[in-house]
Scaffold this motif. Structure first.
Motif, PDB file in Angstrom:
ATOM      1  N   PHE A   7       0.904  -1.167  -0.115  1.00 32.51           N
ATOM      2  CA  PHE A   7      -0.243  -0.123  -0.098  1.00 32.51           C
ATOM      3  C   PHE A   7       0.924   1.256   0.167  1.00 32.51           C
ATOM      4  N   PRO A   8       0.518   2.334  -0.786  1.00 33.10           N
ATOM      5  CA  PRO A   8       1.322   3.522  -0.476  1.00 33.10           C
ATOM      6  C   PRO A   8       1.310   4.210   0.622  1.00 33.10           C
ATOM      7  N   PHE A   9       2.274   5.256   0.698  1.00 36.05           N
ATOM      8  CA  PHE A   9       2.437   5.844   1.997  1.00 36.05           C
ATOM      9  C   PHE A   9       1.269   7.039   1.881  1.00 36.05           C
ATOM     10  N   GLU A  10       0.996   7.461   0.765  1.00 37.13           N
ATOM     11  CA  GLU A  10      -0.044   8.652   0.868  1.00 37.13           C
ATOM     12  C   GLU A  10      -1.068   8.200  -0.466  1.00 37.13           C
ATOM     13  N   LEU A  11      -2.377   8.894  -0.427  1.00 33.00           N
ATOM     14  CA  LEU A  11      -3.289   8.763  -1.201  1.00 33.00           C
ATOM     15  C   LEU A  11      -3.509  10.208  -1.965  1.00 33.00           C
ATOM     16  N   VAL A  12      -4.032  10.012  -3.182  1.00 37.81           N
ATOM     17  CA  VAL A  12      -4.205  11.157  -3.839  1.00 37.81           C
ATOM     18  C   VAL A  12      -5.811  11.345  -3.935  1.00 37.81           C
ATOM     19  N   ILE A  13      -6.359  12.205  -3.272  1.00 38.26           N
ATOM     20  CA  ILE A  13      -7.950  12.118  -3.201  1.00 38.26           C
ATOM     21  C   ILE A  13      -8.221  13.473  -3.695  1.00 38.26           C
ATOM     22  N   PHE A  14      -8.808  13.889  -4.931  1.00 37.44           N
ATOM     23  CA  PHE A  14      -9.068  15.107  -5.699  1.00 37.44           C
ATOM     24  C   PHE A  14      -8.118  15.969  -5.574  1.00 37.44           C
ATOM     25  N   GLY A  15      -6.862  15.504  -5.749  1.00 40.31           N
ATOM     26  CA  GLY A  15      -5.685  16.537  -5.956  1.00 40.31           C
ATOM     27  C   GLY A  15      -5.074  16.777  -4.515  1.00 40.31           C
ATOM     28  N   ASN A  16      -5.507  16.257  -3.572  1.00 39.17           N
ATOM     29  CA  ASN A  16      -5.060  16.479  -2.415  1.00 39.17           C
ATOM     30  C   ASN A  16      -4.240  15.163  -1.719  1.00 39.17           C
ATOM     31  N   TYR A  17      -3.148  15.140  -1.427  1.00 39.96           N
ATOM     32  CA  TYR A  17      -2.176  14.139  -0.498  1.00 39.96           C
ATOM     33  C   TYR A  17      -2.668  13.909   0.843  1.00 39.96           C
ATOM     34  N   VAL A  18      -3.218  12.658   1.143  1.00 41.84           N
ATOM     35  CA  VAL A  18      -3.804  12.216   2.208  1.00 41.84           C
ATOM     36  C   VAL A  18      -2.671  11.104   2.659  1.00 41.84           C
ATOM     37  N   PRO A  19      -2.147  11.111   3.726  1.00 46.77           N
ATOM     38  CA  PRO A  19      -1.408  10.018   4.394  1.00 46.77           C
ATOM     39  C   PRO A  19      -1.976   8.705   4.811  1.00 46.77           C
ATOM     40  N   PHE A  20      -1.620   7.579   4.290  1.00 45.39           N
ATOM     41  CA  PHE A  20      -2.035   6.429   4.495  1.00 45.39           C
ATOM     42  C   PHE A  20      -1.486   5.771   6.011  1.00 45.39           C
ATOM     43  N   PRO A  21      -2.149   5.652   7.187  1.00 43.60           N
ATOM     44  CA  PRO A  21      -1.440   5.509   8.191  1.00 43.60           C
ATOM     45  C   PRO A  21      -0.825   3.987   8.274  1.00 43.60           C
ATOM     46  N   ASP A  22       0.173   4.051   9.104  1.00 49.30           N
ATOM     47  CA  ASP A  22       0.838   2.530   9.111  1.00 49.30           C
ATOM     48  C   ASP A  22      -0.053   1.694   9.849  1.00 49.30           C
ATOM     49  N   TRP A  23      -0.905   2.006  10.787  1.00 49.20           N
ATOM     50  CA  TRP A  23      -1.802   1.372  11.511  1.00 49.20           C
ATOM     51  C   TRP A  23      -2.773   0.463  10.782  1.00 49.20           C
ATOM     52  N   VAL A  24      -3.231   1.560   9.837  1.00 48.81           N
ATOM     53  CA  VAL A  24      -4.348   0.585   9.031  1.00 48.81           C
ATOM     54  C   VAL A  24      -3.612  -0.309   7.958  1.00 48.81           C
ATOM     55  N   LYS A  25      -2.454  -0.262   7.788  1.00 46.25           N
ATOM     56  CA  LYS A  25      -1.797  -1.304   7.056  1.00 46.25           C
ATOM     57  C   LYS A  25      -1.432  -2.683   7.668  1.00 46.25           C
ATOM     58  N   ALA A  26      -1.410  -2.170   9.197  1.00 47.10           N
ATOM     59  CA  ALA A  26      -1.113  -3.430  10.248  1.00 47.10           C
ATOM     60  C   ALA A  26      -2.580  -4.051  10.161  1.00 47.10           C
ATOM     61  N   VAL A  27      -3.429  -3.435  10.158  1.00 43.62           N
ATOM     62  CA  VAL A  27      -4.950  -3.887  10.323  1.00 43.62           C
ATOM     63  C   VAL A  27      -5.216  -4.878   9.062  1.00 43.62           C
ATOM     64  N   VAL A  28      -4.686  -4.514   8.041  1.00 45.26           N
ATOM     65  CA  VAL A  28      -5.086  -5.089   6.735  1.00 45.26           C
ATOM     66  C   VAL A  28      -4.120  -6.544   6.902  1.00 45.26           C
ATOM     67  N   GLY A  29      -2.811  -6.258   7.235  1.00 46.81           N
ATOM     68  CA  GLY A  29      -2.024  -7.472   7.382  1.00 46.81           C
ATOM     69  C   GLY A  29      -2.440  -8.602   8.428  1.00 46.81           C
ATOM     70  N   LEU A  30      -3.219  -8.148   9.542  1.00 48.74           N
ATOM     71  CA  LEU A  30      -3.547  -9.199  10.485  1.00 48.74           C
ATOM     72  C   LEU A  30      -4.821  -9.494  10.012  1.00 48.74           C
ATOM     73  N   ALA A  31      -5.882  -8.683   9.423  1.00 49.56           N
ATOM     74  CA  ALA A  31      -7.033  -9.299   8.752  1.00 49.56           C
ATOM     75  C   ALA A  31      -7.083 -10.225   7.741  1.00 49.56           C
TER      76      ALA A  31
END
Length: 261
Positions: free
Chosen positions: A113-137
């Motif tokens: 997963f990327p470190f940032e997401l581009v939403i309507f031209g804005n850079y939104v950080p993709f938190p590491d804890w969400v990635k950990a959630v996906v990895g355990l889910a």
């Protein structure tokens, strides 16, 4: 009656090994802090920081088990689908990720997963804890799929036949008749899995998630006392024990209750 009484009395006095170990560890720590008040003061100063880290562990475990449950129930039903093109991918997913190490999946989710997401031209950080959630889910969903499959297969086929005779489709029978009966069968292993996922959240510290183990490492580095390092990591152990052990005990009670019924 006397033989039964003699058999039950020792059982009522029996103390489980984890409870005795925890009690002895707690007594040892309390005595240590009493004889070294400065160490206790330092630990009290860091407790709010450690508590904030443990709240992240709880958040990751709740989110991971929630996503895993939703995906796992669907995969468990797909494993029993009459169509091969639905059944085979579900079985392959379960067999691959049920035996995959949690740490490998957490690292994979972190780098896929990327470190940032581009939403309507804005850079939104993709938190590491969400990635950990996906990895355990992912492994949680594979285990819950097997739990769901076993629960579905334990329902007598007459339940399916009766629902079809009442005019229910297969999906309606699964949703309204079969799955509600699977809840009691699935709940004890589901709770055991949640306790395992909660303990696995400590692995998130290796990918930069600021959880309890990460907080304990920060505290140990800042204080730089060998005795405090021992106490703070034992505190981490006690925190996980206090959270997971009641879940394990309640799971055993549920298993006994459902077995009697």
């Amino acid at each position: 009656m006397s033989a039964i009484t003699l058999h039950q009395e020792p059982r009522s006095r029996r103390v489980s090994v984890p409870t005795a170990t925890f009690a002895l560890t707690l007594i040892a720590i309390v005595l240590w802090l009493v004889f070294d008040p400065s160490l206790g003061q330092v630990l009290l100063q860091w407790l709010p920081y450690l508590g904030k880290g443990f709240s992240m562990n709880v958040l990751i475990s709740v989110c991971a088990i929630s996503l895993g449950t939703i995906a796992g129930v669907a995969l468990g039903a797909m494993e029993l689908a009459p169509y091969k093109f639905i059944r085979v991918p579900a079985i392959a997913y379960v067999q691959i990720f049920r035996n995959a190490p949690h740490l490998v999946l957490i690292f994979a989710a972190t780098y896929i997963f990327p470190f940032e997401l581009v939403i309507f031209g804005n850079y939104v950080p993709f938190p590491d804890w969400v990635k950990a959630v996906v990895g355990l889910a992912i492994p949680a969903s594979a285990h819950i799929a097997e739990i769901t499959r076993g629960a579905l297969q334990s329902i007598p086929t007459t339940q399916w036949e009766a629902s079809q005779s009442l005019g229910f489709s297969r999906l309606q029978s699964l949703r309204w008749i079969i799955l509600p009966q699977c809840i009691k069968r699935s709940l004890p292993p589901w709770m055991n899995l949640y306790a395992s996922i909660t303990m696995g959240t400590a692995l998130a510290s290796l990918v930069g998630v600021h959880e309890l183990l990460h907080s304990a490492t920060d505290a140990s580095t800042a204080v730089q006392r060998n005795d405090f390092t021992v106490v703070v990591y034992v505190t981490v152990l006690m925190a996980f024990f206090l959270f997971c052990y009641p879940v394990s005990r309640y799971t055993q009670r549920l298993e006994k209750r459902f077995a009697l019924r």
